[in-house]
Motif scaffolding. Structure first.
Motif, PDB file in Angstrom:
ATOM      1  N   GLN A  91      42.714   9.667  -5.644  1.00  0.00           N
ATOM      2  CA  GLN A  91      42.755  11.119  -5.803  1.00  0.00           C
ATOM      3  C   GLN A  91      44.183  11.519  -6.169  1.00  0.00           C
ATOM      4  O   GLN A  91      45.034  11.661  -5.301  1.00  0.00           O
ATOM      5  CB  GLN A  91      42.343  11.806  -4.494  1.00  0.00           C
ATOM      6  N   HIS A 121      40.749  16.944  -1.076  1.00  0.00           N
ATOM      7  CA  HIS A 121      39.360  17.041  -0.630  1.00  0.00           C
ATOM      8  C   HIS A 121      39.328  17.880   0.651  1.00  0.00           C
ATOM      9  O   HIS A 121      40.366  18.100   1.282  1.00  0.00           O
ATOM     10  CB  HIS A 121      38.728  15.659  -0.385  1.00  0.00           C
ATOM     11  N   SER A 180      37.925  16.965   3.326  1.00  0.00           N
ATOM     12  CA  SER A 180      37.879  16.086   4.507  1.00  0.00           C
ATOM     13  C   SER A 180      39.007  16.462   5.458  1.00  0.00           C
ATOM     14  O   SER A 180      38.906  16.268   6.681  1.00  0.00           O
ATOM     15  CB  SER A 180      38.049  14.619   4.106  1.00  0.00           C
ATOM     16  N   ARG A 221      43.177  18.201  -7.906  1.00  0.00           N
ATOM     17  CA  ARG A 221      43.555  16.838  -8.266  1.00  0.00           C
ATOM     18  C   ARG A 221      44.219  16.835  -9.629  1.00  0.00           C
ATOM     19  O   ARG A 221      43.785  17.554 -10.531  1.00  0.00           O
ATOM     20  CB  ARG A 221      42.321  15.923  -8.304  1.00  0.00           C
ATOM     21  N   GLN A 273      34.377  21.841  -3.301  1.00  0.00           N
ATOM     22  CA  GLN A 273      33.619  20.823  -2.577  1.00  0.00           C
ATOM     23  C   GLN A 273      32.902  21.427  -1.383  1.00  0.00           C
ATOM     24  O   GLN A 273      33.332  22.454  -0.849  1.00  0.00           O
ATOM     25  CB  GLN A 273      34.580  19.774  -1.990  1.00  0.00           C
ATOM     26  N   GLU A 293      31.985  19.417   2.113  1.00  0.00           N
ATOM     27  CA  GLU A 293      31.915  18.140   2.837  1.00  0.00           C
ATOM     28  C   GLU A 293      31.255  18.387   4.185  1.00  0.00           C
ATOM     29  O   GLU A 293      31.378  19.459   4.768  1.00  0.00           O
ATOM     30  CB  GLU A 293      33.324  17.573   3.032  1.00  0.00           C
ATOM     31  N   PHE A 306      35.119   4.179   0.571  1.00  0.00           N
ATOM     32  CA  PHE A 306      36.048   5.260   0.908  1.00  0.00           C
ATOM     33  C   PHE A 306      36.833   4.785   2.117  1.00  0.00           C
ATOM     34  O   PHE A 306      36.267   4.108   2.990  1.00  0.00           O
ATOM     35  CB  PHE A 306      35.300   6.559   1.265  1.00  0.00           C
ATOM     36  N   PHE A 345      37.798   6.298   4.669  1.00  0.00           N
ATOM     37  CA  PHE A 345      37.461   6.948   5.948  1.00  0.00           C
ATOM     38  C   PHE A 345      36.033   6.689   6.404  1.00  0.00           C
ATOM     39  O   PHE A 345      35.611   7.195   7.445  1.00  0.00           O
ATOM     40  CB  PHE A 345      37.724   8.458   5.849  1.00  0.00           C
ATOM     41  N   THR A 346      35.245   5.952   5.624  1.00  0.00           N
ATOM     42  CA  THR A 346      33.873   5.644   6.055  1.00  0.00           C
ATOM     43  C   THR A 346      33.593   4.150   5.897  1.00  0.00           C
ATOM     44  O   THR A 346      34.112   3.499   5.006  1.00  0.00           O
ATOM     45  CB  THR A 346      32.832   6.448   5.240  1.00  0.00           C
ATOM     46  N   GLY A 357      29.262  11.433  -2.283  1.00  0.00           N
ATOM     47  CA  GLY A 357      29.715  10.242  -1.579  1.00  0.00           C
ATOM     48  C   GLY A 357      29.494  10.435  -0.087  1.00  0.00           C
ATOM     49  O   GLY A 357      29.507  11.562   0.413  1.00  0.00           O
ATOM     50  N   CYS A 358      29.267   9.328   0.627  1.00  0.00           N
ATOM     51  CA  CYS A 358      29.000   9.473   2.059  1.00  0.00           C
ATOM     52  C   CYS A 358      29.251   8.165   2.799  1.00  0.00           C
ATOM     53  O   CYS A 358      29.580   7.145   2.194  1.00  0.00           O
ATOM     54  CB  CYS A 358      27.550   9.909   2.281  1.00  0.00           C
ATOM     55  N   GLY A 359      29.077   8.186   4.102  1.00  0.00           N
ATOM     56  CA  GLY A 359      29.211   6.963   4.882  1.00  0.00           C
ATOM     57  C   GLY A 359      29.312   7.261   6.365  1.00  0.00           C
ATOM     58  O   GLY A 359      29.300   8.424   6.786  1.00  0.00           O
ATOM     59  N   ALA A 371      29.609  11.198   7.495  1.00  0.00           N
ATOM     60  CA  ALA A 371      30.279  12.225   6.692  1.00  0.00           C
ATOM     61  C   ALA A 371      29.769  12.118   5.264  1.00  0.00           C
ATOM     62  O   ALA A 371      29.303  11.058   4.829  1.00  0.00           O
ATOM     63  CB  ALA A 371      31.785  12.037   6.740  1.00  0.00           C
ATOM     64  N   PHE A 372      29.842  13.226   4.563  1.00  0.00           N
ATOM     65  CA  PHE A 372      29.469  13.202   3.137  1.00  0.00           C
ATOM     66  C   PHE A 372      30.278  14.283   2.432  1.00  0.00           C
ATOM     67  O   PHE A 372      30.817  15.192   3.076  1.00  0.00           O
ATOM     68  CB  PHE A 372      27.970  13.448   2.955  1.00  0.00           C
ATOM     69  N   GLY A 373      30.399  14.148   1.130  1.00  0.00           N
ATOM     70  CA  GLY A 373      31.145  15.159   0.381  1.00  0.00           C
ATOM     71  C   GLY A 373      30.611  15.262  -1.033  1.00  0.00           C
ATOM     72  O   GLY A 373      30.279  14.256  -1.662  1.00  0.00           O
TER      73      GLY A 373
HETATM   74  N1  PHE Z   1      36.206  12.980   0.465  1.00  0.00           N
HETATM   75  C1  PHE Z   1      35.470  12.274  -0.562  1.00  0.00           C
HETATM   76  C2  PHE Z   1      35.917  12.785  -1.933  1.00  0.00           C
HETATM   77  O1  PHE Z   1      36.493  13.802  -2.012  1.00  0.00           O
HETATM   78  C3  PHE Z   1      33.997  12.485  -0.435  1.00  0.00           C
HETATM   79  C4  PHE Z   1      33.445  11.858   0.807  1.00  0.00           C
HETATM   80  C5  PHE Z   1      33.382  12.594   1.953  1.00  0.00           C
HETATM   81  C6  PHE Z   1      32.980  10.548   0.827  1.00  0.00           C
HETATM   82  C7  PHE Z   1      32.877  12.044   3.113  1.00  0.00           C
HETATM   83  C8  PHE Z   1      32.480  10.001   1.952  1.00  0.00           C
HETATM   84  C9  PHE Z   1      32.418  10.731   3.095  1.00  0.00           C
HETATM   85  O2  PHE Z   1      35.710  12.119  -2.924  1.00  0.00           O
END
Ligand code: PHE
Length: 341
Positions: A151, A168, A170, A194, A208, A210, A248, A250-251, A282-284, A305-307
């Motif tokens: 990013q 993001h 997050s 970005r 976004q 998230e 990612f 963080f996941t 994206g997620c995890g 989490a997902f975004g």
């Molecule tokens: N933060 C990630 C992004 O901006 C998206 C994401 C969020 C992925 C949470 C996984 C879990 O690309």
């Protein structure tokens, strides 16, 4: 002199002024600084002293008469004048004004929030200018780690007190984890930044949403079911999802999620490039390091989490081919998204 006044009186009573211009001519002639009334007062000087009183009164009377006439005509003209002097017809109906429309990004943002609020997610917000901790370090991006290049960042201040535009939302979720105790169920919509070249598919500013869910025994199955629910609500009941392994910081594990193409119903078309699927998010499962960094016991709690990018969802939903259209604010484009709210 008496005759003179008499003839002026006659002229006064015969007078017809039917426009504001004619009225003004009358005023100048009778009451102006070089007008008849002034002239009469000047003549008074040459009148014999014993007659002054009588003539003075006659002139006063005449002046009052002229003033009365002036006011009377003026009154009459202004009450009947419908603006014909200025060429306008004031009885015409007004010009209707057009109501604006909601911006498509606002509409989709609202819809995403509604979908998740129906299953108990609250909305949280945070600052757009973030410190390194909340945007990166607390999310398991080690210093100098190449994942930070995923990013490209706009820095506001480099060095010890490094500040940057958040890449993001997050970052908002880190703040929520730091400030509240599980169970946590929240989504964070917002603007992110970005350093990317602007094209039909990317912009340096976008939006976004998230999501974060933390509780005891949260599993990957919960994540999948939550996202399937979201996809069906957003794109229709026949929608299917597909998860592909991804990465990612963080996941762990991480995945990218596709929805079946809502244009060709998964059969294959040029929008989905004949794959039948479109990538939406994206997620995890939240990495235990991230939970611990925010002070949450990773032995007791787990979470997902997902975004997703709002522009991306809006492009798919409304079949908009160029993301830049959302930022140009061309009224002809925006008008097409009129909605009830
Ligand atoms: N933060 C990630 C992004 O901006 C998206 C994401 C969020 C992925 C949470 C996984 C879990 O690309």
């Amino acid at each position: 002199m008496k005759e003179k006044i008499e003839s002026y009186k006659k002229e006064l009573s015969d007078l017809k002024a039917d426009t504001l211009d004619a009225l003004e001519t009358f005023r100048i002639k009778f009451l102006g600084s070089k007008g008849i009334v002034k002239e009469l007062y000047a003549d008074l000087k040459s009148v014999a002293n014993e007659e002054k009183r009588e003539f003075g009164q006659l002139i006063n009377e005449f002046r009052n008469l002229a003033e009365e006439k002036y006011n009377e005509v003026k009154e009459a003209l202004s009450s009947t004048d419908s603006g014909s002097e200025s060429g306008e017809d004031l009885t015409r109906p007004g010009t209707p004004f057009e109501l604006g429309a909601r911006h498509p990004i606002s509409l989709v943002r609202k819809e995403i929030i509604e979908i998740f609020s129906r299953i108990g997610f609250t909305v949280s917000e945070g600052p757009e200018v973030e410190d390194d901790w909340h945007n990166f370090s607390a999310l398991n991006f080690p210093p100098e780690h190449p994942a930070r290049d995923m990013q490209d960042t706009f820095f506001v201040e480099k060095g010890e007190n490094e500040m940057a535009l958040r890449t993001h939302t997050s970052s908002v979720q880190v703040r929520v984890m730091e400030n509240s105790k599980p169970p946590i169920r929240t989504i964070s919509p917002g603007r992110v930044f970005r350093n990317e070249a602007i094209s039909a598919r990317a912009h340096c500013i976008f939006h976004q949403v998230e999501g974060l869910y933390i509780d005891e025994n949260v599993s990957f199955a919960d994540l999948k079911q939550t996202l399937l629910y979201f996809a069906k609500e957003m794109f229709g009941d026949q929608t299917e999802i597909r998860l592909r392994p991804s990465y990612f910081p963080f996941t762990e594990p991480s995945a990218e999620v596709d929805v079946s193409c809502n244009i060709c119903a998964g059969k294959g078309c040029n929008v989905c490039k004949y794959t039948g699927f479109l990538e939406i998010l994206g997620c995890g499962m939240v990495d235990p390091n991230v939970l611990e960094a925010a002070g949450i016991d990773s032995k007791k709690y787990s979470g997902f989490a997902f975004g997703m990018g709002i522009e991306r969802i809006a492009m798919l939903k409304y079949q908009v081919k160029d993301l830049r259209l959302f930022f140009e604010n061309d009224a002809r484009f925006l008008k097409q998204f009129k909605s009830a709210y």
